[in-house]
Motif scaffolding. Structure first.
Motif, PDB file in Angstrom:
ATOM      1  N   ASP A   1       6.478 -38.568  11.310  1.00  4.70           N
ATOM      2  CA  ASP A   1       7.758 -37.923  11.027  1.00  4.70           C
ATOM      3  C   ASP A   1       8.662 -37.967  12.260  1.00  4.70           C
ATOM      4  O   ASP A   1       8.189 -37.805  13.391  1.00  4.70           O
ATOM      5  N   PRO A   2       9.958 -38.174  12.071  1.00  4.16           N
ATOM      6  CA  PRO A   2      10.889 -38.201  13.205  1.00  4.16           C
ATOM      7  C   PRO A   2      10.872 -36.890  13.986  1.00  4.16           C
ATOM      8  O   PRO A   2      10.654 -35.814  13.416  1.00  4.16           O
ATOM      9  N   VAL A   3      11.096 -36.991  15.290  1.00  4.45           N
ATOM     10  CA  VAL A   3      11.149 -35.818  16.161  1.00  4.45           C
ATOM     11  C   VAL A   3      12.437 -35.866  16.970  1.00  4.45           C
ATOM     12  O   VAL A   3      13.155 -36.868  16.980  1.00  4.45           O
ATOM     13  N   LEU A   4      12.716 -34.779  17.684  1.00  2.00           N
ATOM     14  CA  LEU A   4      13.891 -34.708  18.543  1.00  2.00           C
ATOM     15  C   LEU A   4      13.574 -35.299  19.914  1.00  2.00           C
ATOM     16  O   LEU A   4      12.409 -35.397  20.308  1.00  2.00           O
ATOM     17  N   PRO A   5      14.601 -35.679  20.667  1.00  2.00           N
ATOM     18  CA  PRO A   5      14.363 -36.201  22.023  1.00  2.00           C
ATOM     19  C   PRO A   5      13.708 -35.160  22.922  1.00  2.00           C
ATOM     20  O   PRO A   5      13.984 -33.961  22.809  1.00  2.00           O
TER      21      PRO A   5
ATOM     22  N   TYR B   1       9.010 -50.616  18.067  1.00  2.00           N
ATOM     23  CA  TYR B   1       9.432 -49.266  18.428  1.00  2.00           C
ATOM     24  C   TYR B   1       8.289 -48.276  18.188  1.00  2.00           C
ATOM     25  O   TYR B   1       7.402 -48.522  17.362  1.00  2.00           O
ATOM     26  N   PRO B   2       8.293 -47.144  18.896  1.00  5.37           N
ATOM     27  CA  PRO B   2       7.238 -46.147  18.666  1.00  5.37           C
ATOM     28  C   PRO B   2       7.358 -45.552  17.270  1.00  5.37           C
ATOM     29  O   PRO B   2       8.460 -45.270  16.800  1.00  5.37           O
ATOM     30  N   ILE B   3       6.222 -45.356  16.609  1.00  7.86           N
ATOM     31  CA  ILE B   3       6.232 -44.746  15.275  1.00  7.86           C
ATOM     32  C   ILE B   3       5.512 -43.404  15.272  1.00  7.86           C
ATOM     33  O   ILE B   3       5.443 -42.739  14.233  1.00  7.86           O
ATOM     34  N   THR B   4       4.955 -43.006  16.426  1.00  5.49           N
ATOM     35  CA  THR B   4       4.413 -41.658  16.616  1.00  5.49           C
ATOM     36  C   THR B   4       4.761 -41.227  18.036  1.00  5.49           C
ATOM     37  O   THR B   4       5.208 -42.037  18.847  1.00  5.49           O
ATOM     38  N   GLU B   5       4.525 -39.965  18.327  1.00  2.00           N
ATOM     39  CA  GLU B   5       4.481 -39.523  19.713  1.00  2.00           C
ATOM     40  C   GLU B   5       3.089 -39.846  20.256  1.00  2.00           C
ATOM     41  O   GLU B   5       2.191 -40.242  19.511  1.00  2.00           O
ATOM     42  N   GLN B   6       2.867 -39.686  21.540  1.00  8.30           N
ATOM     43  CA  GLN B   6       1.515 -39.834  22.062  1.00  8.30           C
ATOM     44  C   GLN B   6       0.696 -38.607  21.657  1.00  8.30           C
ATOM     45  O   GLN B   6       1.211 -37.490  21.586  1.00  8.30           O
ATOM     46  N   PHE B   7      -0.586 -38.821  21.366  1.00  4.46           N
ATOM     47  CA  PHE B   7      -1.440 -37.715  20.929  1.00  4.46           C
ATOM     48  C   PHE B   7      -2.900 -38.078  21.176  1.00  4.46           C
ATOM     49  O   PHE B   7      -3.247 -39.248  21.385  1.00  4.46           O
ATOM     50  N   ILE B   8      -3.756 -37.066  21.166  1.00  6.54           N
ATOM     51  CA  ILE B   8      -5.198 -37.278  21.288  1.00  6.54           C
ATOM     52  C   ILE B   8      -5.733 -37.610  19.901  1.00  6.54           C
ATOM     53  O   ILE B   8      -5.625 -36.797  18.977  1.00  6.54           O
ATOM     54  N   ASN B   9      -6.322 -38.794  19.749  1.00  7.39           N
ATOM     55  CA  ASN B   9      -6.769 -39.203  18.417  1.00  7.39           C
ATOM     56  C   ASN B   9      -8.149 -38.633  18.095  1.00  7.39           C
ATOM     57  O   ASN B   9      -8.716 -37.840  18.857  1.00  7.39           O
ATOM     58  N   GLN B  10      -8.693 -39.041  16.970  1.00 12.20           N
ATOM     59  CA  GLN B  10      -9.965 -38.493  16.492  1.00 12.20           C
ATOM     60  C   GLN B  10     -11.134 -38.834  17.404  1.00 12.20           C
ATOM     61  O   GLN B  10     -12.181 -38.185  17.349  1.00 12.20           O
ATOM     62  N   ASP B  11     -10.960 -39.853  18.251  1.00 13.29           N
ATOM     63  CA  ASP B  11     -12.010 -40.235  19.202  1.00 13.29           C
ATOM     64  C   ASP B  11     -11.814 -39.595  20.572  1.00 13.29           C
ATOM     65  O   ASP B  11     -12.535 -39.921  21.518  1.00 13.29           O
TER      66      ASP B  11
ATOM     67  N   ASN C   1      10.935 -40.760  30.451  1.00 16.40           N
ATOM     68  CA  ASN C   1      10.762 -40.984  29.020  1.00 16.40           C
ATOM     69  C   ASN C   1      12.008 -41.635  28.450  1.00 16.40           C
ATOM     70  O   ASN C   1      13.058 -41.667  29.093  1.00 16.40           O
ATOM     71  N   LYS C   2      11.866 -42.158  27.238  1.00 16.22           N
ATOM     72  CA  LYS C   2      13.009 -42.708  26.520  1.00 16.22           C
ATOM     73  C   LYS C   2      12.867 -42.387  25.045  1.00 16.22           C
ATOM     74  O   LYS C   2      11.767 -42.426  24.493  1.00 16.22           O
ATOM     75  N   TYR C   3      13.994 -42.078  24.441  1.00 18.58           N
ATOM     76  CA  TYR C   3      14.029 -41.765  23.015  1.00 18.58           C
ATOM     77  C   TYR C   3      14.586 -42.968  22.264  1.00 18.58           C
ATOM     78  O   TYR C   3      15.578 -43.570  22.678  1.00 18.58           O
ATOM     79  N   PHE C   4      13.941 -43.321  21.145  1.00 17.92           N
ATOM     80  CA  PHE C   4      14.357 -44.463  20.340  1.00 17.92           C
ATOM     81  C   PHE C   4      14.900 -43.963  19.002  1.00 17.92           C
ATOM     82  O   PHE C   4      14.139 -43.503  18.147  1.00 17.92           O
ATOM     83  N   ASP C   5      16.208 -44.067  18.847  1.00 20.23           N
ATOM     84  CA  ASP C   5      16.823 -43.642  17.595  1.00 20.23           C
ATOM     85  C   ASP C   5      16.364 -44.491  16.413  1.00 20.23           C
ATOM     86  O   ASP C   5      16.410 -44.039  15.260  1.00 20.23           O
ATOM     87  N   GLN C   6      15.937 -45.722  16.678  1.00 20.72           N
ATOM     88  CA  GLN C   6      15.514 -46.605  15.587  1.00 20.72           C
ATOM     89  C   GLN C   6      14.398 -45.982  14.759  1.00 20.72           C
ATOM     90  O   GLN C   6      14.326 -46.181  13.543  1.00 20.72           O
TER      91      GLN C   6
ATOM     92  N   PRO D   1      16.674 -32.613  26.099  1.00 18.69           N
ATOM     93  CA  PRO D   1      17.589 -31.894  25.202  1.00 18.69           C
ATOM     94  C   PRO D   1      19.051 -32.304  25.348  1.00 18.69           C
ATOM     95  O   PRO D   1      19.871 -31.967  24.490  1.00 18.69           O
ATOM     96  N   SER D   2      19.378 -33.038  26.408  1.00 16.52           N
ATOM     97  CA  SER D   2      20.765 -33.469  26.589  1.00 16.52           C
ATOM     98  C   SER D   2      21.104 -34.693  25.745  1.00 16.52           C
ATOM     99  O   SER D   2      22.273 -35.065  25.624  1.00 16.52           O
ATOM    100  N   ILE D   3      20.088 -35.326  25.156  1.00 16.49           N
ATOM    101  CA  ILE D   3      20.307 -36.533  24.354  1.00 16.49           C
ATOM    102  C   ILE D   3      20.603 -36.142  22.911  1.00 16.49           C
ATOM    103  O   ILE D   3      19.884 -35.344  22.310  1.00 16.49           O
ATOM    104  N   ARG D   4      21.657 -36.698  22.365  1.00 14.49           N
ATOM    105  CA  ARG D   4      21.999 -36.475  20.964  1.00 14.49           C
ATOM    106  C   ARG D   4      21.495 -37.649  20.134  1.00 14.49           C
ATOM    107  O   ARG D   4      21.666 -38.808  20.507  1.00 14.49           O
ATOM    108  N   THR D   5      20.871 -37.344  19.009  1.00 21.84           N
ATOM    109  CA  THR D   5      20.383 -38.420  18.147  1.00 21.84           C
ATOM    110  C   THR D   5      21.564 -39.175  17.546  1.00 21.84           C
ATOM    111  O   THR D   5      22.656 -38.621  17.365  1.00 21.84           O
ATOM    112  N   GLN D   6      21.335 -40.444  17.242  1.00 21.14           N
ATOM    113  CA  GLN D   6      22.388 -41.296  16.710  1.00 21.14           C
ATOM    114  C   GLN D   6      21.991 -41.860  15.350  1.00 21.14           C
ATOM    115  O   GLN D   6      20.820 -42.164  15.112  1.00 21.14           O
TER     116      GLN D   6
END
Length: 309
Positions: free
Chosen positions: A195-199, A60-70, A30-35, A202-207
């Motif tokens: 809404d923003p989430v954490l990485p 850049y990603p604007i959500t996490e992955q999730f199961i949508n309404q379909d 995985n990769k976390y995008f601070d943007q 857990p070893s990654i610090r947000t910037q």
């Protein structure tokens, strides 16, 4: 001759592999995008890594992955949506799903255009971008000619929209439209998914990549002798409060005299600056210039209020 045919065949195979749907990977990469403060993981991250200039093509990603309404596993990006269907990652057909006819611009230039079976042609810089970013395998077929929409030349494809931005530098003037964000806002999905989430790691610090600074007075108009408060609000690139930013506010009185106040941003991303106003000119304007910084990032803003009498 035989070796040449083998070489050409190998090049064709590699080209197809570069744009073929990516199989789902059972891994935890995985990769976390601070943007945007979101993660990409698993099969979606593997797909993203294999896209040419993914950060400008998909955004850049604007959500996490999730199961949508379909009932489909999806993840939204600024310019696209990825979905996992039958074990393969695909681009959702957002061009088709969002297309609305604009003012059509027909171009007939066989030397600069390529015709497609949909009856539409791709031309000039759009054609170059199309070829450099996966062509049919990623963008799909064109579903419109050049069109004029919102004061911009655009062209819709099954999976996206290309836009012409003449003010950008040479080589960057063709841009994928932000259909991911547009379509998300129209689907009725929970807005909190953005809404923003954490990485995930857990070893990654947000910037903090940028500071957005705003300031405003408690009272827009005061007496010539009065008490006033100036509020300074500091947020990061995702509009989250920034704690610990420091700086100064320069107050320029109606007389031209100046006063400097320290600014220390609290855990809520706010600083409150008290001001004592004394003997200011009626009708004059008091201006406050604010500058703050945190590490290598800085920001500034200006606010003001009027002296009544």
């Amino acid at each position: 001759m035989k070796s040449m045919r083998s070489f050409i065949g190998l090049v064709m195979i590699l080209s197809l592999l570069a744009v073929s749907p990516v199989q789902a990977q059972d891994d935890d990469h995985n990769k976390y995008f601070d943007q945007t403060r979101h993660n990409i993981q698993g099969a979606f991250w593997h797909f993203y890594q294999n896209i040419n200039e993914a950060e400008t093509f998909l955004g850049y990603p604007i959500t996490e992955q999730f199961i949508n309404q379909d009932g489909v596993l999806v993840q939204y990006f600024q310019r696209a949506r990825l979905e996992l269907q039958n074990g393969e990652v695909h681009l959702s057909p957002l061009g088709t799903l969002t297309y609305k006819t604009g003012v059509q611009l027909r171009i007939d230039n066989p030397l600069a255009c390529r015709d497609f079976e949909t009856g539409d042609a791709v031309c000039f810089a759009f054609l170059q971008y199309f070829d450099e970013h996966g062509g049919l395998a990623l963008l799909g077929y064109p579903i419109s000619p050049f069109e004029y929409q919102d004061n911009r030349v655009v062209q819709y494809f099954q999976n996206g929209r290309l836009e012409w931005h003449p003010s950008k530098p040479e080589g960057q003037r063709v841009v994928m439209g932000e259909l991911g964000a547009i379509f998300f806002n129209s689907t009725g999905e929970d807005p909190a998914r953005r809404d923003p989430v954490l990485p995930l790691d857990p070893s990654i610090r947000t910037q903090v990549l940028s500071l957005k600074v705003r300031a405003f007075p408690w009272k827009a108009v005061t007496y010539s002798t009065d008490q006033q408060l100036i509020f300074v609000v500091v947020q990061d690139q995702t509009f989250q409060p920034v704690q610990g930013a420091i700086g100064q506010a320069k107050v320029i009185w109606t007389t031209g005299e100046e006063k400097t106040l320290p600014v220390l941003i609290d855990e809520n991303g706010i600083a409150t600056l008290p001001l004592t106003i004394a003997n200011q000119a009626y009708g004059g304007l008091v201006t406050i210039d604010v500058q703050v910084s945190l590490g290598e990032q800085s920001g500034q803003t200006t606010t003001s209020f009027r002296i009544w009498y």
